[in-house]
Design a protein around this motif. Structure first.
Motif, mmCIF file in Angstrom:
data_model
loop_
_atom_site.group_PDB
_atom_site.id
_atom_site.type_symbol
_atom_site.label_atom_id
_atom_site.label_comp_id
_atom_site.label_asym_id
_atom_site.label_seq_id
_atom_site.Cartn_x
_atom_site.Cartn_y
_atom_site.Cartn_z
ATOM 1 N N ALA A 163 5.770 -3.166 -13.695
ATOM 2 C CA ALA A 163 6.635 -4.189 -12.822
ATOM 3 C C ALA A 163 7.949 -4.164 -12.322
ATOM 4 O O ALA A 163 7.855 -4.219 -11.029
ATOM 5 C CB ALA A 163 6.697 -5.584 -13.947
ATOM 6 N N LEU A 166 7.518 -1.881 -9.378
ATOM 7 C CA LEU A 166 6.767 -2.431 -8.254
ATOM 8 C C LEU A 166 7.198 -3.315 -7.439
ATOM 9 O O LEU A 166 6.696 -4.199 -6.012
ATOM 10 C CB LEU A 166 5.591 -2.893 -8.219
ATOM 11 C CG LEU A 166 4.504 -2.508 -9.010
ATOM 12 C CD1 LEU A 166 4.013 -3.268 -8.861
ATOM 13 C CD2 LEU A 166 4.729 -1.054 -8.019
ATOM 14 N N ASP A 213 0.210 -13.671 -12.722
ATOM 15 C CA ASP A 213 -0.438 -12.139 -13.233
ATOM 16 C C ASP A 213 1.404 -11.326 -13.076
ATOM 17 O O ASP A 213 1.860 -10.959 -12.728
ATOM 18 C CB ASP A 213 -0.723 -11.057 -12.815
ATOM 19 C CG ASP A 213 -1.194 -9.710 -12.798
ATOM 20 O OD1 ASP A 213 -1.472 -9.035 -12.623
ATOM 21 O OD2 ASP A 213 -0.339 -9.833 -14.398
ATOM 22 N N TYR A 215 3.945 -9.737 -14.396
ATOM 23 C CA TYR A 215 4.263 -8.139 -14.151
ATOM 24 C C TYR A 215 3.017 -7.354 -13.774
ATOM 25 O O TYR A 215 3.412 -6.239 -13.792
ATOM 26 C CB TYR A 215 3.762 -7.564 -16.547
ATOM 27 C CG TYR A 215 5.044 -8.996 -16.927
ATOM 28 C CD1 TYR A 215 6.249 -8.812 -16.515
ATOM 29 C CD2 TYR A 215 4.030 -9.450 -17.736
ATOM 30 C CE1 TYR A 215 7.248 -9.671 -16.997
ATOM 31 C CE2 TYR A 215 5.234 -10.125 -18.665
ATOM 32 C CZ TYR A 215 6.413 -10.815 -18.412
ATOM 33 O OH TYR A 215 7.298 -12.056 -18.391
ATOM 34 N N ARG A 216 2.116 -7.607 -12.822
ATOM 35 C CA ARG A 216 1.219 -6.589 -12.355
ATOM 36 C C ARG A 216 0.052 -6.405 -12.848
ATOM 37 O O ARG A 216 0.880 -4.482 -12.764
ATOM 38 C CB ARG A 216 1.950 -5.972 -11.032
ATOM 39 C CG ARG A 216 3.224 -7.184 -10.111
ATOM 40 C CD ARG A 216 3.677 -6.419 -9.115
ATOM 41 N NE ARG A 216 4.601 -7.643 -8.399
ATOM 42 C CZ ARG A 216 5.605 -7.338 -7.475
ATOM 43 N NH1 ARG A 216 5.084 -6.504 -6.659
ATOM 44 N NH2 ARG A 216 5.816 -8.007 -6.931
ATOM 45 N N GLU A 249 -2.514 -10.520 -3.688
ATOM 46 C CA GLU A 249 -1.990 -10.014 -3.196
ATOM 47 C C GLU A 249 -1.946 -8.915 -4.292
ATOM 48 O O GLU A 249 -0.313 -7.906 -4.778
ATOM 49 C CB GLU A 249 -0.687 -10.753 -3.733
ATOM 50 C CG GLU A 249 -0.895 -11.483 -4.523
ATOM 51 C CD GLU A 249 0.325 -12.424 -4.573
ATOM 52 O OE1 GLU A 249 1.683 -12.152 -5.216
ATOM 53 O OE2 GLU A 249 -0.209 -13.830 -4.584
ATOM 54 N N ARG A 250 -2.476 -9.016 -5.295
ATOM 55 C CA ARG A 250 -2.478 -7.592 -6.913
ATOM 56 C C ARG A 250 -3.456 -6.673 -6.366
ATOM 57 O O ARG A 250 -3.233 -5.871 -7.846
ATOM 58 C CB ARG A 250 -2.933 -8.117 -7.927
ATOM 59 C CG ARG A 250 -1.929 -9.587 -8.238
ATOM 60 C CD ARG A 250 -0.327 -9.361 -8.321
ATOM 61 N NE ARG A 250 -0.068 -10.804 -8.618
ATOM 62 C CZ ARG A 250 1.591 -10.479 -8.535
ATOM 63 N NH1 ARG A 250 2.570 -9.853 -8.123
ATOM 64 N NH2 ARG A 250 1.953 -12.292 -8.614
ATOM 65 N N ALA A 253 -2.025 -3.332 -6.349
ATOM 66 C CA ALA A 253 -1.076 -2.511 -8.039
ATOM 67 C C ALA A 253 -2.095 -2.768 -8.668
ATOM 68 O O ALA A 253 -2.028 -1.356 -9.904
ATOM 69 C CB ALA A 253 -0.157 -3.725 -8.261
ATOM 70 N N VAL A 254 -3.261 -3.404 -8.470
ATOM 71 C CA VAL A 254 -4.264 -2.877 -10.230
ATOM 72 C C VAL A 254 -5.441 -1.705 -9.796
ATOM 73 O O VAL A 254 -4.938 -0.798 -10.966
ATOM 74 C CB VAL A 254 -5.411 -4.373 -9.537
ATOM 75 C CG1 VAL A 254 -6.130 -3.806 -10.945
ATOM 76 C CG2 VAL A 254 -4.644 -5.775 -9.924
#
Length: 268
Positions: A163, A166, A213, A215-216, A249-250, A253-254
Motif C-alpha cells: 500500500a 502505491l 479498500d 490498503y488497495r 480507482e482501484r 492496483a487490483v
C-alpha cells in the motif's frame, strides 16, 4: 437500532421482527449511539449478554453463541472481534460483547452513565480504550475472537509495504517521510478482511475493506468472493455500495502482478 440520520419508512418496514428503531439527535457517533441504546435498555441486569455492534460490518457468519463461548474467548468477559494498539490497546469498537458479570457490574453502568457524547469523534478510538480501562480496573478480562498468527503478521507487513509503494508523490510529501505504518497501528479488521472468506477465523466483514479498500488490496474482488461464500448475508448489497463506481480507482492496483503474488491481495 439507533441512527443519527433517521430512516425512510420503507427501510423500517423491512426491519426484522422485534427490532426497535430510535432516531438519535445530538453530538457523538458510535459510542453515543451505543449509549442511547443502553439508555433504552435501562435494566442491564435483566440480560445475560449485551452486544454492541455498528453498521461498519456485515455478519456474523457463524452463530453468536459460538463467538461468545468458544475456546478462543472462554477466558474473557469482554469480547471483541479484532483488537488495536493505538492510542493504546483496546478492542476495536465495531463489535463488543459483554457477558453477564460485566453487564450486571457497577463499572459497566458507571461508564455509560458518565460517558460524554461530545468526546466521541467519528474516528476516535479513545472511548473504546477508556471503556476497556474501566472494565479492566474492575477485574474483567478482555480479548478478541480473532488473533493473527505469525504467518498473518508477515502477510500484513507485506500488505502495508504494498500500500505504501502505491502512494503518489503528493501523498508522500504530505506524510513528510513518515515510515511505513506498522501492523499494530493499522486497522486489523481491514488488514485481515479476507479471513472472512477463507474460514471462520474472522466472521465479520468490515465494510471499509470493500468500499474504501485503504490498503488497495482488491476490495471488489473481496466482495465478490464474500458474496459467494455467504450469499445469505449479501443479498442486494452490491447496489447499496455502488461497487463498480467506487472500484474504478482501484482497478489498476487490483490487477498489478505484485498484488496477485505471494498472497498480498485479498483472496489470492
Amino acid at each position: 437500532m439507533i441512527s443519527r440520520t433517521g430512516a425512510e419508512l420503507d427501510d423500517l418496514d423491512v426491519l426484522p421482527s422485534g427490532v426497535e428503531f430510535e432516531h438519535r439527535r445530538g453530538p457523538g457517533y458510535r459510542f453515543a449511539n451505543y449509549q442511547a441504546g443502553l439508555e433504552l435498555v435501562r435494566e442491564y441486569a435483566d440480560f445475560d449478554e449485551i452486544v454492541l455492534v455498528d453498521d461498519s460490518v456485515i455478519g456474523p457468519s457463524i452463530p453468536l453463541a459460538e463467538i461468545m463461548d468458544t475456546r478462543r474467548t472462554r477466558g474473557y468477559e469482554v469480547i471483541g472481534m479484532t483488537e488495536a494498539f493505538t492510542p493504546r490497546h483496546h478492542l476495536q469498537p465495531y463489535f463488543i460483547a459483554f457477558k453477564a458479570p460485566v453487564v450486571r457490574s457497577t463499572a459497566f453502568r458507571k461508564f455509560w452513565l458518565e460517558f460524554d457524547p461530545s468526546t466521541d469523534g467519528p474516528l476516535s478510538a479513545q472511548p473504546a480504550a477508556r471503556l476497556q480501562d474501566a472494565l479492566g480496573h474492575a477485574g474483567f478480562r478482555s480479548g478478541p475472537y480473532f488473533g493473527p498468527k505469525e504467518a498473518d503478521l508477515a502477510r500484513a507487513e507485506r500488505r502495508l509495504a504494498w500500500a505504501w509503494s502505491l502512494t503518489t508523490p503528493s501523498e508522500s510529501a504530505a506524510r513528510a517521510d513518515a515510515p511505513v505504518p506498522d501492523v499494530e497501528s493499522a486497522d486489523s479488521g481491514v488488514l485481515y478482511a479476507d479471513e472472512f472468506v477463507s474460514g471462520n477465523r474472522l466472521p465479520m466483514l468490515r465494510v471499509d475493506a470493500v468500499v474504501v479498500d485503504p490498503y488497495r488490496l482488491g476490495g471488489t474482488q473481496l466482495f465478490a468472493q464474500a458474496s459467494l461464500a455467504h450469499p445469505e448475508l449479501f443479498g442486494g448489497l452490491d447496489a447499496t455500495f455502488d461497487l463498480p463506481a467506487r472500484g474504478r480507482e482501484r482497478v489498476r492496483a487490483v490487477h498489478a502482478p505484485e498484488l496477485l503474488a505471494d498472497g498480498v491481495g485479498y483472496c489470492t
